[in-house]
Design a protein around this motif. Structure first.
Motif, mmCIF file in Angstrom:
data_model
loop_
_atom_site.group_PDB
_atom_site.id
_atom_site.type_symbol
_atom_site.label_atom_id
_atom_site.label_comp_id
_atom_site.label_asym_id
_atom_site.label_seq_id
_atom_site.Cartn_x
_atom_site.Cartn_y
_atom_site.Cartn_z
ATOM 1 N N UNK A 3 0.824 -1.204 0.000
ATOM 2 C CA UNK A 3 0.000 0.000 0.000
ATOM 3 C C UNK A 3 0.856 1.251 0.000
ATOM 4 N N UNK A 4 2.041 1.163 0.528
ATOM 5 C CA UNK A 4 2.910 2.326 0.570
ATOM 6 C C UNK A 4 3.315 2.700 -0.839
ATOM 7 N N UNK A 5 3.606 1.690 -1.639
ATOM 8 C CA UNK A 5 3.989 1.948 -3.026
ATOM 9 C C UNK A 5 2.863 2.648 -3.754
ATOM 10 N N UNK A 6 1.634 2.154 -3.578
ATOM 11 C CA UNK A 6 0.494 2.743 -4.281
ATOM 12 C C UNK A 6 0.180 4.152 -3.747
#
Length: 159
Positions: A3-6
Protein backbone atom coordinates in the motif's frame (compact mmCIF):
# COMPACT_ATOMS: atom_id res chain seq x y z
CA UNK A 1 2.97 -4.45 -4.11
CA UNK A 2 2.17 -2.99 -0.96
CA UNK A 3 0.00 0.00 0.00
CA UNK A 4 2.91 2.33 0.57
CA UNK A 5 3.99 1.95 -3.03
CA UNK A 6 0.49 2.74 -4.28
CA UNK A 7 0.26 5.72 -1.94
CA UNK A 8 3.53 6.99 -3.42
CA UNK A 9 2.27 6.45 -6.96
CA UNK A 10 -1.00 8.22 -6.10
CA UNK A 11 0.92 11.13 -4.62
CA UNK A 12 3.14 11.47 -7.69
CA UNK A 13 0.12 11.34 -9.98
CA UNK A 14 -1.65 13.92 -7.84
CA UNK A 15 1.38 16.19 -7.92
CA UNK A 16 1.67 15.69 -11.67
CA UNK A 17 -1.97 16.67 -12.14
CA UNK A 18 -1.41 19.74 -9.98
CA UNK A 19 1.58 20.74 -12.10
CA UNK A 20 -0.29 20.00 -15.33
CA UNK A 21 -3.24 22.17 -14.25
CA UNK A 22 -0.66 24.85 -13.24
CA UNK A 23 -1.80 25.04 -9.65
CA UNK A 24 1.70 26.08 -8.40
CA UNK A 25 1.76 28.97 -10.92
CA UNK A 26 -1.73 29.98 -9.94
CA UNK A 27 -0.78 29.81 -6.29
CA UNK A 28 2.39 31.78 -6.95
CA UNK A 29 0.35 34.33 -8.91
CA UNK A 30 -2.18 34.56 -6.11
CA UNK A 31 0.63 34.92 -3.59
CA UNK A 32 2.34 37.56 -5.78
CA UNK A 33 -0.97 39.34 -6.18
CA UNK A 34 -1.50 39.19 -2.40
CA UNK A 35 2.08 40.45 -1.84
CA UNK A 36 1.46 43.34 -4.28
CA UNK A 37 -1.78 44.15 -2.50
CA UNK A 38 -0.02 44.13 0.88
CA UNK A 39 2.80 46.28 -0.57
CA UNK A 40 0.20 48.77 -1.89
CA UNK A 41 -1.55 48.82 1.47
CA UNK A 42 1.79 49.43 3.19
CA UNK A 43 2.54 52.31 0.80
CA UNK A 44 -0.91 53.77 1.42
CA UNK A 45 -0.42 53.39 5.16
CA UNK A 46 2.97 55.10 4.85
CA UNK A 47 1.38 57.96 2.87
CA UNK A 48 -1.43 58.24 5.41
CA UNK A 49 1.12 58.26 8.23
CA UNK A 50 3.09 61.04 6.52
CA UNK A 51 -0.13 63.03 5.98
CA UNK A 52 -1.06 62.48 9.63
CA UNK A 53 2.37 63.68 10.73
CA UNK A 54 2.02 66.75 8.52
CA UNK A 55 -1.43 67.46 9.93
CA UNK A 56 -0.10 66.95 13.44
CA UNK A 57 2.78 69.35 12.77
CA UNK A 58 0.36 71.89 11.26
CA UNK A 59 -2.04 71.63 14.20
CA UNK A 60 0.85 71.95 16.66
CA UNK A 61 2.05 75.05 14.78
CA UNK A 62 -1.50 76.47 14.84
CA UNK A 63 -1.78 75.65 18.56
CA UNK A 64 1.49 77.46 19.25
CA UNK A 65 0.31 80.44 17.19
CA UNK A 66 -3.00 80.44 19.08
CA UNK A 67 -1.17 80.25 22.41
CA UNK A 68 1.08 83.13 21.37
CA UNK A 69 -1.94 85.14 20.22
CA UNK A 70 -3.73 84.36 23.50
CA UNK A 71 -0.64 85.44 25.44
CA UNK A 72 -0.56 88.67 23.42
CA UNK A 73 -4.26 89.23 24.12
CA UNK A 74 -3.75 88.60 27.82
CA UNK A 75 -0.77 90.95 27.85
CA UNK A 76 -2.72 93.64 26.00
CA UNK A 77 -5.66 93.18 28.36
CA UNK A 78 -3.36 93.48 31.38
CA UNK A 79 -1.82 96.65 29.95
CA UNK A 80 -5.28 98.08 29.22
CA UNK A 81 -6.46 97.16 32.72
CA UNK A 82 -3.39 98.83 34.23
CA UNK A 83 -4.03 101.94 32.14
CA UNK A 84 -7.69 101.96 33.19
CA UNK A 85 -6.68 101.53 36.84
CA UNK A 86 -4.20 104.41 36.55
CA UNK A 87 -6.79 106.58 34.83
CA UNK A 88 -9.43 105.73 37.43
CA UNK A 89 -6.94 106.45 40.22
CA UNK A 90 -6.03 109.79 38.65
CA UNK A 91 -9.70 110.69 38.18
CA UNK A 92 -10.47 109.67 41.76
CA UNK A 93 -7.57 111.70 43.11
CA UNK A 94 -8.65 114.68 41.00
CA UNK A 95 -12.25 114.31 42.19
CA UNK A 96 -11.13 114.06 45.81
CA UNK A 97 -8.86 117.09 45.47
CA UNK A 98 -11.65 119.11 43.84
CA UNK A 99 -14.13 118.05 46.51
CA UNK A 100 -11.57 118.90 49.21
CA UNK A 101 -10.95 122.31 47.65
CA UNK A 102 -14.70 122.94 47.45
CA UNK A 103 -15.13 121.88 51.08
CA UNK A 104 -12.27 124.14 52.16
CA UNK A 105 -13.78 127.01 50.19
CA UNK A 106 -17.17 126.41 51.82
CA UNK A 107 -15.50 126.31 55.24
CA UNK A 108 -13.69 129.61 54.54
CA UNK A 109 -16.94 131.16 53.32
CA UNK A 110 -18.75 129.91 56.42
CA UNK A 111 -15.95 131.33 58.61
CA UNK A 112 -16.17 134.69 56.80
CA UNK A 113 -19.97 134.70 57.16
CA UNK A 114 -19.68 133.86 60.85
CA UNK A 115 -17.08 136.60 61.37
CA UNK A 116 -19.26 139.13 59.53
CA UNK A 117 -22.28 138.07 61.56
CA UNK A 118 -20.34 138.41 64.81
CA UNK A 119 -19.07 141.84 63.71
CA UNK A 120 -22.60 142.95 62.79
CA UNK A 121 -23.89 141.72 66.15
CA UNK A 122 -21.01 143.49 67.89
CA UNK A 123 -21.78 146.75 66.01
CA UNK A 124 -25.47 146.45 66.85
CA UNK A 125 -24.62 145.75 70.47
CA UNK A 126 -22.17 148.70 70.57
CA UNK A 127 -24.79 151.02 69.08
CA UNK A 128 -27.37 149.94 71.65
CA UNK A 129 -24.84 150.32 74.46
CA UNK A 130 -23.68 153.75 73.22
CA UNK A 131 -27.30 154.89 72.91
CA UNK A 132 -27.96 153.90 76.50
CA UNK A 133 -24.74 155.59 77.64
CA UNK A 134 -25.52 158.73 75.72
CA UNK A 135 -29.07 158.80 77.14
CA UNK A 136 -27.71 158.57 80.65
CA UNK A 137 -24.92 161.12 80.33
CA UNK A 138 -26.25 163.63 77.86
CA UNK A 139 -28.97 166.05 78.83
CA UNK A 140 -31.12 168.15 76.48
CA UNK A 141 -28.67 171.08 76.36
CA UNK A 142 -25.68 168.88 75.53
CA UNK A 143 -27.81 167.01 73.01
CA UNK A 144 -28.65 170.25 71.20
CA UNK A 145 -25.00 171.34 71.20
CA UNK A 146 -23.92 167.96 69.83
CA UNK A 147 -26.59 168.13 67.15
CA UNK A 148 -25.49 171.63 66.06
CA UNK A 149 -21.83 170.59 65.97
CA UNK A 150 -22.71 167.57 63.79
CA UNK A 151 -24.62 169.82 61.40
CA UNK A 152 -21.71 172.22 61.00
CA UNK A 153 -19.30 169.32 60.44
CA UNK A 154 -21.62 167.91 57.81
CA UNK A 155 -21.95 171.27 56.01
CA UNK A 156 -18.15 171.63 56.02
CA UNK A 157 -17.67 168.19 54.51
CA UNK A 158 -20.31 168.66 51.85
CA UNK A 159 -18.81 171.94 50.63
Amino acid sequence: MDATFWALVGLIIFLGILIYVKVPGTMAGALDKRADQIRNELEQAKKLREEAQQLLAEYQRKRKEAEAEAADLVSAAEKEAAALRAEAKAKTEDYVSRRTAMAEQKIKQAEADAINEVRASAVDLAIVASEKLIEKKVDAKANEALFNKSLTDLKARLN
